[in-house]
Design a protein around this motif. Structure first.
Motif, PDB file in Angstrom:
ATOM      1  N   ARG A 399      -6.628  -8.895  13.153  1.00 17.80           N
ATOM      2  CA  ARG A 399      -7.372 -10.140  12.888  1.00 17.80           C
ATOM      3  C   ARG A 399      -8.725  -9.862  12.237  1.00 17.80           C
ATOM      4  NH1 ARG A 399      -4.887 -11.638  17.868  1.00 17.80           N
ATOM      5  NH2 ARG A 399      -6.622 -10.744  19.052  1.00 17.80           N
ATOM      6  N   ASN A 400      -9.316  -8.710  12.542  1.00 21.60           N
ATOM      7  CA  ASN A 400     -10.649  -8.379  12.028  1.00 21.60           C
ATOM      8  C   ASN A 400     -10.573  -7.454  10.805  1.00 21.60           C
ATOM      9  OD1 ASN A 400     -13.542  -8.630  12.410  1.00 21.60           O
ATOM     10  ND2 ASN A 400     -13.547  -6.479  12.979  1.00 21.60           N
ATOM     11  N   ALA A 401      -9.389  -7.318  10.209  1.00 21.28           N
ATOM     12  CA  ALA A 401      -9.190  -6.363   9.124  1.00 21.28           C
ATOM     13  C   ALA A 401      -9.902  -6.802   7.845  1.00 21.28           C
ATOM     14  CB  ALA A 401      -7.703  -6.184   8.850  1.00 21.28           C
ATOM     15  N   VAL A 402     -10.161  -5.821   6.984  1.00 16.65           N
ATOM     16  CA  VAL A 402     -10.652  -6.065   5.626  1.00 16.65           C
ATOM     17  C   VAL A 402      -9.543  -5.647   4.670  1.00 16.65           C
ATOM     18  CG1 VAL A 402     -12.344  -5.422   3.873  1.00 16.65           C
ATOM     19  CG2 VAL A 402     -13.060  -5.697   6.253  1.00 16.65           C
ATOM     20  N   VAL A 403      -9.086  -6.583   3.851  1.00 20.33           N
ATOM     21  CA  VAL A 403      -8.050  -6.303   2.856  1.00 20.33           C
ATOM     22  C   VAL A 403      -8.733  -6.106   1.502  1.00 20.33           C
ATOM     23  CG1 VAL A 403      -6.059  -7.239   1.612  1.00 20.33           C
ATOM     24  CG2 VAL A 403      -6.259  -7.563   4.089  1.00 20.33           C
ATOM     25  N   ILE A 404      -8.392  -5.007   0.823  1.00 21.44           N
ATOM     26  CA  ILE A 404      -8.988  -4.681  -0.477  1.00 21.44           C
ATOM     27  C   ILE A 404      -7.867  -4.720  -1.522  1.00 21.44           C
ATOM     28  CG2 ILE A 404     -10.208  -2.945  -1.819  1.00 21.44           C
ATOM     29  CD1 ILE A 404     -11.479  -1.972   0.757  1.00 21.44           C
ATOM     30  N   VAL A 405      -7.955  -5.686  -2.429  1.00 23.91           N
ATOM     31  CA  VAL A 405      -6.926  -5.906  -3.453  1.00 23.91           C
ATOM     32  C   VAL A 405      -7.409  -5.328  -4.778  1.00 23.91           C
ATOM     33  CG1 VAL A 405      -5.495  -7.600  -4.629  1.00 23.91           C
ATOM     34  CG2 VAL A 405      -6.222  -8.020  -2.266  1.00 23.91           C
ATOM     35  N   SER A 406      -6.703  -4.327  -5.291  1.00 29.87           N
ATOM     36  CA  SER A 406      -7.031  -3.707  -6.575  1.00 29.87           C
ATOM     37  C   SER A 406      -6.065  -4.184  -7.643  1.00 29.87           C
ATOM     38  CB  SER A 406      -6.960  -2.180  -6.465  1.00 29.87           C
ATOM     39  OG  SER A 406      -7.916  -1.706  -5.539  1.00 29.87           O
ATOM     40  N   ARG A 429      -3.793 -14.201  -6.610  1.00 28.90           N
ATOM     41  CA  ARG A 429      -2.763 -14.824  -5.773  1.00 28.90           C
ATOM     42  C   ARG A 429      -2.594 -14.053  -4.465  1.00 28.90           C
ATOM     43  NH1 ARG A 429       2.694 -14.502  -4.512  1.00 28.90           N
ATOM     44  NH2 ARG A 429       2.966 -12.538  -5.650  1.00 28.90           N
ATOM     45  N   ILE A 430      -2.562 -12.730  -4.559  1.00 29.25           N
ATOM     46  CA  ILE A 430      -2.389 -11.909  -3.360  1.00 29.25           C
ATOM     47  C   ILE A 430      -3.624 -12.006  -2.465  1.00 29.25           C
ATOM     48  CG2 ILE A 430      -2.204  -9.514  -2.575  1.00 29.25           C
ATOM     49  CD1 ILE A 430      -0.385  -9.031  -5.011  1.00 29.25           C
ATOM     50  N   GLU A 435      -6.191 -14.273   2.693  1.00 26.18           N
ATOM     51  CA  GLU A 435      -7.466 -14.858   3.138  1.00 26.18           C
ATOM     52  C   GLU A 435      -7.425 -15.506   4.519  1.00 26.18           C
ATOM     53  OE1 GLU A 435     -11.421 -15.270   2.421  1.00 26.18           O
ATOM     54  OE2 GLU A 435     -10.136 -14.811   0.704  1.00 26.18           O
ATOM     55  N   PRO A 436      -6.406 -16.325   4.859  1.00 28.49           N
ATOM     56  CA  PRO A 436      -6.440 -17.019   6.164  1.00 28.49           C
ATOM     57  C   PRO A 436      -6.196 -16.116   7.379  1.00 28.49           C
ATOM     58  CG  PRO A 436      -4.947 -18.110   4.597  1.00 28.49           C
ATOM     59  CD  PRO A 436      -5.250 -16.748   4.051  1.00 28.49           C
TER      60      PRO A 436
END
Length: 479
Positions: A399-406, A429-430, A435-436
């Protein structure tokens, strides 16, 4: 007295254009003059102003200049003696932040203003006439003022004033001082002696730098995970380690926790030895001894000379006959957190592996990198779903993760305009899809310096470095 700004001729027509692709030109009466190259947009601005000062010196008078660059547009008055006046400046709408009001008005007064002294005069004192006595005709319609009560008794009964305690006051100024601008045309004008407030973009960058520069109590462990290979895990480990080490000055180690042989050692600088995590585990008793000097850890890690962090490589035994166990992860983590304040862990692709699961037990902040390709994004989603389904500490990390989209590198190789747009749209889009479900999502632009070979922070393009700074700040916020 110099020429007033409103009297400076608009002839010849002069424009200074600075582009974000590293080029700039000064156009004088329709004739273009190439601006000497600079390493940054800021250097291009300075070089452009030098050409304009030369034009003013040739004409032996001040000139008007229209400036245009990626940050905005405006008008300057440039004098032969290097004096610069800011007449107006309008930032680009796309660069403004809705939540941060613009600190500089659209039109500003010239920065250089000459004042005329005003002769001192004697003050004029107008005598006060006593109030006229009300006549009988108006007494009936105008209420008479209330008769004041005698004040003598009130003054006598008034309590003596009490002094405040010295503990309740201070001469120190608590509000931080806003440093002048260092970027854009505002930074250029500041260097010419005109103090300009920073833009909203510069203030945002300063806040990210402040976030990643802080020190926190106790060691922190970051796990970079995605069960799909080619998801940008190793570049993410390198970039987060480099930024956090550079800005915070905290002792930082990047640990390749692949269950067999990982690639972190291939993308980073090699030291003068071949030791790996297995050698560190074998020497753990000595390294954990109170009598062991802190410098002894250098025998087992590979220092990154420019990016200021160390790398603990995975086992590179060609036979590949050893898989790291959960107990070995515990031992290595205990050693590393004695010598380092920040541990950034690379990982393999098997969420069921013992070393992968034990890594999660030690993790304070989860980072999930993903390239903008469907199968990588789906693997990232499944990784988060697996952790969430386990509940407890694992679910909280998800829940507290950081997603990094390259952005995908495939579209960039073709250099097709349509392919570039599709790559950006797919990345957005990804990012919107994640995001939610997580604490933060950060997009990273394509950069060829991240594709092959050793990764160096300084080799990245400015926009890429800025994006990774945002990502590191999002990660550090979770500490």
């Amino acid at each position: 007295m110099g020429t007033p700004p409103n009297e400076v001729l608009a002839f010849p027509n002069i424009r200074a254009i600075v582009r974000d692709n590293g080029t700039a030109e000064v156009i004088v009466a329709g004739n273009s003059r190439v601006v000497p190259a600079g390493d940054t947009v800021q250097e291009l601005r300075t070089n452009a102003l030098a050409l304009i000062v030369g034009e003013a010196q040739t004409l032996q008078r001040p000139v008007r200049v229209r400036i245009e660059d990626p940050d905005g547009q405006g008008e300057l008055i440039v004098h032969p003696d290097n004096k610069i006046e800011s007449v107006s400046y309008d930032p680009n709408q796309s660069r403004r932040r809705a939540e941060a009001p613009e600190t500089t008005p659209k039109t500003v007064a010239p920065a250089i203003i000459e004042t005329v002294p005003v002769p001192a005069t004697e003050p004029v004192v107008t005598p006060v006439e006593p109030a006229p006595v009300a006549v009988a005709e108006t007494a009936a319609t105008v209420p008479a003022p209330a008769t004041p009560e005698p004040q003598t008794a009130l003054v006598a009964e008034e309590a003596a004033p009490t002094r405040r305690s010295l503990k309740e006051t201070s001469f120190l100024v608590s509000a931080p001082v806003l440093e002048p601008a260092t970027q854009g045309w505002r930074g250029t004008l500041t260097r010419f002696g005109f103090r300009m407030d920073p833009s909203a973009e510069e203030l945002s960058e300063r806040e990210d730098v402040r976030t990643v520069s802080q020190h926190w109590p106790g060691p922190r462990t970051i796990a970079v995970v995605n069960r799909k290979g080619g998801a940008n895990k190793t570049p993410t480990v390198v970039m987060l380690s480099a930024i956090l080490a550079r800005y915070s000055g905290a002792a930082t180690v990047a640990w390749d926790n692949n269950e067999s042989q990982g690639t972190l050692g291939w993308r980073t600088e090699k030291g003068a030895h071949d030791r790996s995590v297995l050698d560190l585990i074998d020497s753990s008793t000595e390294l954990l001894s109170p009598s062991t000097n802190a410098a002894e850890i250098a025998k087992f890690v590979h220092h990154q000379t420019s990016d200021k962090f160390d790398v603990l490589r995975s086992d590179e035994n060609e036979e590949g006959d050893h898989e790291v166990t959960a107990e070995e992860v515990d031992i290595a983590h205990q050693v590393l957190t004695r010598y380092y304040r920040l541990v950034v862990m690379d990982s393999g692709n098997t969420a069921r592996a013992a070393n992968w699961r034990r890594m999660i037990d030690h993790t304070n902040q989860l980072v999930v990198p993903v390239t903008a390709i469907e199968d990588r994004a789906e693997a990232a989603r499944l990784t988060l779903q697996t952790l969430e389904s386990r509940g407890g500490h694992d679910a909280e990390l998800a829940r507290n993760a950081v997603v990094i989209v390259s952005e995908s590198t495939d579209a960039k190789r073709s250099m097709s305009g349509d392919a570039l747009k599709r790559a950006k749209d797919e990345a957005q889009r990804i990012a919107d899809g994640f995001e939610p479900f997580v604490r933060a999502v950060v997009r990273i632009p394509y950069d060829p310096a991240l594709v092959n070979g050793p990764i160096r922070y300084e080799a990245l393009q400015p926009a890429t470095r800025r994006a990774w700074l945002t990502a590191a700040a999002a990660v550090a916020t979770g500490f």
